[in-house]
Design a protein around this motif. Structure first.
Motif, short mmCIF file in Angstrom:
data_model
loop_
_atom_site.label_atom_id
_atom_site.label_comp_id
_atom_site.label_asym_id
_atom_site.label_seq_id
_atom_site.Cartn_x
_atom_site.Cartn_y
_atom_site.Cartn_z
N GLU A 199 0.80 -1.26 0.07
CA GLU A 199 -0.08 0.18 -0.05
C GLU A 199 0.77 1.10 0.04
O GLU A 199 0.41 2.32 -0.49
CB GLU A 199 -0.92 0.00 1.08
CG GLU A 199 -1.99 -1.17 1.26
CD GLU A 199 -2.91 -1.29 2.47
OE1 GLU A 199 -2.65 -0.19 3.29
OE2 GLU A 199 -3.82 -2.03 2.57
N LEU A 200 2.18 1.26 0.27
CA LEU A 200 2.91 2.32 0.69
C LEU A 200 3.46 2.65 -0.90
O LEU A 200 2.89 3.95 -1.27
CB LEU A 200 4.42 1.96 1.13
CG LEU A 200 4.19 1.75 2.74
CD1 LEU A 200 5.42 1.26 3.34
CD2 LEU A 200 4.20 3.37 3.19
N GLU A 201 3.81 1.95 -1.84
CA GLU A 201 4.47 2.39 -3.05
C GLU A 201 3.97 1.75 -4.43
O GLU A 201 3.72 2.07 -5.36
CB GLU A 201 5.80 2.46 -3.04
CG GLU A 201 6.23 3.44 -2.08
CD GLU A 201 7.63 4.08 -2.12
OE1 GLU A 201 8.25 4.09 -3.45
OE2 GLU A 201 8.44 4.44 -1.29
N VAL A 202 3.84 0.32 -3.97
CA VAL A 202 3.35 -0.53 -5.31
C VAL A 202 2.17 -0.23 -5.84
O VAL A 202 1.63 0.09 -6.98
CB VAL A 202 3.50 -2.02 -4.88
CG1 VAL A 202 2.94 -2.90 -5.91
CG2 VAL A 202 4.76 -2.32 -4.69
N ILE A 203 0.98 -0.17 -4.83
CA ILE A 203 -0.42 0.05 -5.22
C ILE A 203 -0.48 1.42 -6.14
O ILE A 203 -1.18 1.66 -7.10
CB ILE A 203 -1.32 -0.07 -4.06
CG1 ILE A 203 -1.52 -1.66 -4.03
CG2 ILE A 203 -2.65 0.58 -4.55
CD1 ILE A 203 -2.54 -1.69 -2.89
N PRO A 204 0.26 2.49 -5.42
CA PRO A 204 0.14 3.99 -6.05
C PRO A 204 0.75 3.94 -7.40
O PRO A 204 0.29 4.33 -8.51
CB PRO A 204 1.09 4.70 -4.99
CG PRO A 204 0.87 4.22 -3.82
CD PRO A 204 0.68 2.63 -4.05
N PRO A 319 0.05 0.10 6.60
CA PRO A 319 1.39 1.06 6.95
C PRO A 319 0.96 2.35 7.03
O PRO A 319 2.23 3.17 7.27
CB PRO A 319 2.04 0.97 5.62
CG PRO A 319 1.12 0.53 4.65
CD PRO A 319 -0.01 -0.35 5.24
N GLY A 320 -0.13 2.75 6.98
CA GLY A 320 -0.36 4.22 7.62
C GLY A 320 -1.07 5.02 6.15
O GLY A 320 -1.03 6.34 6.26
N GLY A 321 -0.98 4.29 4.99
CA GLY A 321 -1.53 5.07 4.05
C GLY A 321 -0.48 4.84 2.95
O GLY A 321 0.53 3.87 2.76
#
Length: 329
Positions: A199-204, A319-321
């Protein structure tokens, strides 16, 4: 069965993907045939495998087996109409021989691995050819050139990745764009309520580039499948799993109580949570029996309220967004 476009492509796939890692290992061939028959009858058109699937790799030889692909190939050979009813996905990267170049993502290995997969699968094309892991020792110019050649030859149609970091996805996609290629249409990542790092960087990154997410291990290795009621059975009786259960017991108790209050099985809630995420195209299920396959379909009908989603976040915090706001301003 619900269907969704695979990333930004025009290809539509079922929201449950049949994972075949157990075929040839935990699942024998007759049972695998039954599972595939049942999957097609249920409307599942997305079959996922890998050249290395079908049993544990031999540590002494570092060699894959290819048994899962062979089982699928024999199933396809029974009825010529089956091939056109499924979207067939496999993978390349893992060691499949003893040679120095029998692994990873060199153009040499990609070509040979693809041809070997086609032979085992008894088909002339692979719908989705996925890089099973990142190979940072091979330049993207070489990788994409090899993939382009396979596309021109009609051996593969779409390309996906698996276990890529966010910056790997961006690097790969920018290199593909420079060659006027569609590039990646999907990414397979470890993603479930207990493992939310992507959720930190892959999904964005996936959202920015229009790449579909295909979570693997949606039940967290069985932890989200009602494990507290099954701790003495099968693989859950192992020492490592028992340690995980002990570490997570308070959360697991809250989770299974919540599922009981909802009147749903824990495994179904875990799958439904993934399917609620707009980034998720399809989630992989790896049934070992037809009964497990039938049970998984229940997740498609579950609607989780905002209150329930918030409670799941409280039990299994992410992870907090997204980065960098998750850890900075």
């Amino acid at each position: 069965m619900d269907y969704q476009h695979l990333g930004r492509s025009g290809l539509r796939v079922s929201r449950l993907a049949l994972g075949t890692m157990n075929f040839g290992d935990a699942t024998d061939e007759p049972t695998a045939f039954q599972i595939m028959d049942t999957a097609v009858e249920a409307g599942i058109n997305f079959f996922d495998t890998a050249d290395v699937y079908g049993g544990p790799q031999r540590p002494d030889m570092e060699q894959g087996y290819g048994i899962s692909e062979e089982i699928i190939g024999r199933w396809l050979a029974q009825d010529d109409s089956r091939r056109d009813r499924i979207v067939l996905a496999t993978k390349v990267y893992q060691p499949m021989g003893l040679g120095r170049n029998d692994k990873y993502l060199s153009a040499y290995h990609i070509r040979r691995a693809c041809e070997a997969s086609l032979r085992r699968l008894r088909t002339d094309h692979i719908d989705l050819y996925q890089m099973h892991h990142i190979d940072r020792a091979t330049p993207w110019e070489e990788i994409w050139q090899a993939m382009e050649q396979l596309i021109r030859e009609g051996k593969i149609t779409y390309i996906g990745s698996s276990n890529f970091a966010g910056w790997d996805i961006a690097t790969a996609q920018n290199a593909a764009t420079s060659r006027n290629l569609l590039g990646l249409v999907s990414e397979q990542s470890l993603y479930n309520l207990t493992a939310r790092t992507i959720e930190l960087e892959v999904i964005p990154a996936l959202r920015y580039y229009g790449i579909g997410l295909i979570p693997w291990s949606p039940l967290g290795g069985g932890l989200l499948g009602g494990v507290l009621r099954k701790t003495s059975q099968g693989r859950r009786a192992g020492e490592q799993v028992q340690r995980q259960i002990d570490q997570l017991r308070p959360r697991l108790e809250r989770y299974e109580t919540l599922c009981a209050d909802l009147g749903e099985q824990p495994a179904d809630v875990a799958l439904a949570w993934l399917l609620h995420n707009p980034a998720v195209t399809a989630t992989i299920i790896g049934p070992r029996t037809t009964e497990q396959l039938d049970h998984s379909r229940r997740a498609l009908t579950i609607t989780l309220s905002q209150e329930t989603l918030q409670e799941l976040d409280a039990i299994w915090p992410g992870p907090g967004g997204e980065a960098p706001q998750a850890y900075a301003w």
